[in-house]
Design a protein around this motif. Structure first.
Motif, mmCIF file in Angstrom:
data_model
loop_
_atom_site.group_PDB
_atom_site.id
_atom_site.type_symbol
_atom_site.label_atom_id
_atom_site.label_comp_id
_atom_site.label_asym_id
_atom_site.label_seq_id
_atom_site.Cartn_x
_atom_site.Cartn_y
_atom_site.Cartn_z
ATOM 1 N N VAL A 221 -4.536 16.942 8.911
ATOM 2 C CA VAL A 221 -3.384 16.990 8.008
ATOM 3 C C VAL A 221 -3.726 17.983 6.904
ATOM 4 O O VAL A 221 -4.701 17.788 6.168
ATOM 5 C CB VAL A 221 -3.102 15.605 7.369
ATOM 6 C CG1 VAL A 221 -1.902 15.704 6.431
ATOM 7 C CG2 VAL A 221 -2.871 14.533 8.424
ATOM 8 N N SER B 129 -10.385 12.111 4.992
ATOM 9 C CA SER B 129 -10.623 10.676 5.107
ATOM 10 C C SER B 129 -10.866 10.314 6.575
ATOM 11 O O SER B 129 -10.084 9.605 7.196
ATOM 12 C CB SER B 129 -9.442 9.880 4.545
ATOM 13 O OG SER B 129 -9.735 8.490 4.574
ATOM 14 N N THR C 121 -11.413 6.054 7.643
ATOM 15 C CA THR C 121 -10.440 5.083 7.153
ATOM 16 C C THR C 121 -10.578 3.750 7.863
ATOM 17 O O THR C 121 -10.201 2.705 7.333
ATOM 18 C CB THR C 121 -9.011 5.628 7.369
ATOM 19 O OG1 THR C 121 -8.972 6.995 6.979
ATOM 20 C CG2 THR C 121 -7.999 4.828 6.584
ATOM 21 N N MET D 82 -7.141 3.803 0.644
ATOM 22 C CA MET D 82 -5.866 4.510 0.562
ATOM 23 C C MET D 82 -5.950 6.006 0.835
ATOM 24 O O MET D 82 -4.916 6.683 0.903
ATOM 25 C CB MET D 82 -5.251 4.309 -0.834
ATOM 26 C CG MET D 82 -4.979 2.875 -1.223
ATOM 27 S SD MET D 82 -3.586 2.174 -0.314
ATOM 28 C CE MET D 82 -4.456 1.198 0.898
ATOM 29 N N GLU E 249 -1.829 11.427 4.688
ATOM 30 C CA GLU E 249 -0.703 11.396 5.632
ATOM 31 C C GLU E 249 0.633 11.643 4.958
ATOM 32 O O GLU E 249 1.509 12.311 5.508
ATOM 33 C CB GLU E 249 -0.652 10.035 6.328
ATOM 34 C CG GLU E 249 -1.663 9.852 7.435
ATOM 35 C CD GLU E 249 -1.334 8.572 8.179
ATOM 36 O OE1 GLU E 249 -0.581 8.628 9.158
ATOM 37 O OE2 GLU E 249 -1.835 7.501 7.753
ATOM 38 N N LEU E 250 0.808 11.067 3.753
ATOM 39 C CA LEU E 250 2.098 11.181 3.068
ATOM 40 C C LEU E 250 2.201 12.444 2.218
ATOM 41 O O LEU E 250 3.300 12.821 1.787
ATOM 42 C CB LEU E 250 2.323 9.943 2.176
ATOM 43 C CG LEU E 250 2.399 8.598 2.899
ATOM 44 C CD1 LEU E 250 2.496 7.458 1.887
ATOM 45 C CD2 LEU E 250 3.579 8.551 3.870
ATOM 46 N N VAL F 74 -8.306 13.431 9.009
ATOM 47 C CA VAL F 74 -7.711 12.188 8.516
ATOM 48 C C VAL F 74 -7.550 11.182 9.647
ATOM 49 O O VAL F 74 -6.924 11.474 10.669
ATOM 50 C CB VAL F 74 -6.332 12.460 7.864
ATOM 51 C CG1 VAL F 74 -5.679 11.154 7.426
ATOM 52 C CG2 VAL F 74 -6.467 13.421 6.687
ATOM 53 N N THR F 75 -8.127 10.006 9.463
ATOM 54 C CA THR F 75 -7.932 8.899 10.398
ATOM 55 C C THR F 75 -6.899 7.964 9.799
ATOM 56 O O THR F 75 -7.122 7.416 8.719
ATOM 57 C CB THR F 75 -9.250 8.157 10.647
ATOM 58 O OG1 THR F 75 -10.212 9.091 11.130
ATOM 59 C CG2 THR F 75 -9.065 7.024 11.652
ATOM 60 N N GLY G 231 -6.704 7.876 3.444
ATOM 61 C CA GLY G 231 -6.062 8.336 4.670
ATOM 62 C C GLY G 231 -4.551 8.366 4.536
ATOM 63 O O GLY G 231 -3.892 9.362 4.881
ATOM 64 N N LEU G 232 -3.984 7.285 4.004
ATOM 65 C CA LEU G 232 -2.530 7.203 3.840
ATOM 66 C C LEU G 232 -2.046 8.267 2.853
ATOM 67 O O LEU G 232 -0.988 8.883 3.066
ATOM 68 C CB LEU G 232 -2.144 5.797 3.366
ATOM 69 C CG LEU G 232 -0.649 5.525 3.209
ATOM 70 C CD1 LEU G 232 0.114 5.740 4.510
ATOM 71 C CD2 LEU G 232 -0.416 4.106 2.693
ATOM 72 N N GLU H 60 0.828 -1.215 0.000
ATOM 73 C CA GLU H 60 0.000 0.000 0.000
ATOM 74 C C GLU H 60 0.858 1.260 0.000
ATOM 75 O O GLU H 60 0.582 2.201 -0.726
ATOM 76 C CB GLU H 60 -0.922 0.013 1.237
ATOM 77 C CG GLU H 60 -2.087 -0.955 1.160
ATOM 78 C CD GLU H 60 -1.727 -2.360 1.618
ATOM 79 O OE1 GLU H 60 -0.576 -2.581 2.085
ATOM 80 O OE2 GLU H 60 -2.586 -3.247 1.520
ATOM 81 N N ARG H 61 1.879 1.259 0.833
ATOM 82 C CA ARG H 61 2.680 2.479 0.942
ATOM 83 C C ARG H 61 3.401 2.794 -0.363
ATOM 84 O O ARG H 61 3.411 3.934 -0.815
ATOM 85 C CB ARG H 61 3.697 2.333 2.083
ATOM 86 C CG ARG H 61 4.361 3.636 2.373
ATOM 87 C CD ARG H 61 5.348 3.586 3.532
ATOM 88 N NE ARG H 61 5.994 4.870 3.573
ATOM 89 C CZ ARG H 61 6.148 5.621 4.639
ATOM 90 N NH1 ARG H 61 5.747 5.181 5.796
ATOM 91 N NH2 ARG H 61 6.726 6.789 4.573
#
Lengths: 241, 241
Positions: free
Chosen positions: B228, B120, B123, A86, A92-93, B233-234, A88-89, A57-58
């Motif tokens: 974020v 999100s 999540t 995906m 985050e990124l 975002v979770t 949320g991730l 996923e990352r």
């Protein structure tokens, strides 16, 4: 540029929203898990597609964010793009990828597309819980199962089984059985929206003795859920209004 | 003949699935609540449309079932067709209408379309709860709020307010505050997918002091939810894998 995080729906092209389809068509690159990219190859034969394997996923999100710094990209998730997806991730990124703007395109998550196959189990308040402990500690999953059972929620279980977790559905049923009748109406749907789609409706005590695979979504009704003409139906009191 | 119970999505035509659009196009009559029928009038100008007012759910479903004994009918619900929608009632009433076969076409429910606007929030494991006590006793709603808060679910609240229930969101926040930090990240979205769409992100203690209207969906994050880049975002642990 734009990064669309696209919820694809259950697996058939008709299950995606018109907005999802438009996002895919407007993208110059579509990124996703191998199985979904294979589905899209037939649907959008002229698109540039990039796939990564399960559990990557990352890497997948980083690839999509990096490319979205230069061009319009869609990152495809099965079902919805938020829930166990995906989005949320990606948020985050995203601070590491300036210039890539995120737009989340929601999709119909498996609980809803599978519920439509069973009848209408999710008419009322519902708890959505994943039994996978890859990303959530088992004690947290157990607590959520207890709370959902105690609250008389309809419960939709994602990732109810895998090779390493063959007994997880049984363990979940045992927890729920501390709060709910063994006669509670339950059901499952396999391969939602795909070849081999099938469903079964049963009691909670029967569900405890049932083996399901990882392509299955499981439903535990609330105390009002019943069977009508062979379908799993949760009423919501309109008949009494 | 066929009665499609069609989840329309959040309110823009692009929010519906391709299957929903196909069901509407294949129907000779479309039945729904006045506001949604008005939206469809522009989209499908040649269709026969029938509308009933708010709270006339039973009349609406009976009209659709009766007509579906003779011809293909779509009964339109906002968001999803199961969750707080008409699919359950249609199944309950269907034994009195032989010859009308039901097919449930799922749609993106407000929690997901609104969540996509906020970022999100959903999540991970989520509880979907309606604060309307028209069809569910208040003590059951209170119990579900308690259980969802205790289980550290992300919580999406439908029908958070109405003229008669102006203080319900505050009461819900007070219950949740017994289990969760006042700093818990929360948000709401108004008029999802429609003119006037807007959102706000705030803490749980700020949410307690906030007034919202009935066209609002409210989100309470879990203990991991964060902000974020101005979005709610979770995370779900992928960063640690």
């Amino acid at each position: 540029m734009m990064l669309y995080i696209v919820g694809f729906g259950a697996g058939s092209p008709e299950g995606m929203t018109i907005a999802a389809r438009q996002a895919l068509e407007s993208s110059s690159l579509i990124v996703g898990y191998t199985a979904y990219i294979d589905l899209l190859r037939d649907l959008l034969p002229d698109k540039e597609l990039a796939s990564t394997g399960m559990r990557q996923e990352r890497e997948r999100v980083e690839l999509a964010l990096r490319e979205a710094q230069q061009r319009t990209v869609s990152l495809v998730c099965s079902g919805d793009s938020q829930l166990y997806g995906m989005a949320g991730l990606a948020y985050e990124l995203s601070p590491s990828y300036p210039g890539a703007e995120i737009s989340v395109i929601p999709g119909v998550t498996a609980a809803f597309s599978g519920g439509a196959v069973l009848g209408s189990p999710m008419t009322s308040d519902t708890a959505l819980i994943s039994l996978s402990d890859l990303l959530t500690p088992m004690e947290k999953i157990v607590r959520r199962l207890r709370c959902a059972a105690e609250g008389d929620f309809v419960i939709a279980l994602y990732n109810p089984s895998s090779k390493k977790r063959a007994d997880y559905l049984r363990r979940a049923c045992d927890i729920i059985l501390e709060y709910r009748s063994p006669e509670t109406v339950c059901g499952y749907v396999q391969n939602i929206g795909r070849e081999g789609e099938n469903y079964r409706i049963m009691t909670l005590s029967e569900l405890r003795e049932t083996s399901v695979d990882m392509f299955t979504t499981v439903y535990i009704g609330n105390s009002d859920t019943k069977i009508v003409n062979g379908k799993m139906v949760t009423p919501r009191g309109y008949r009494n209004v």
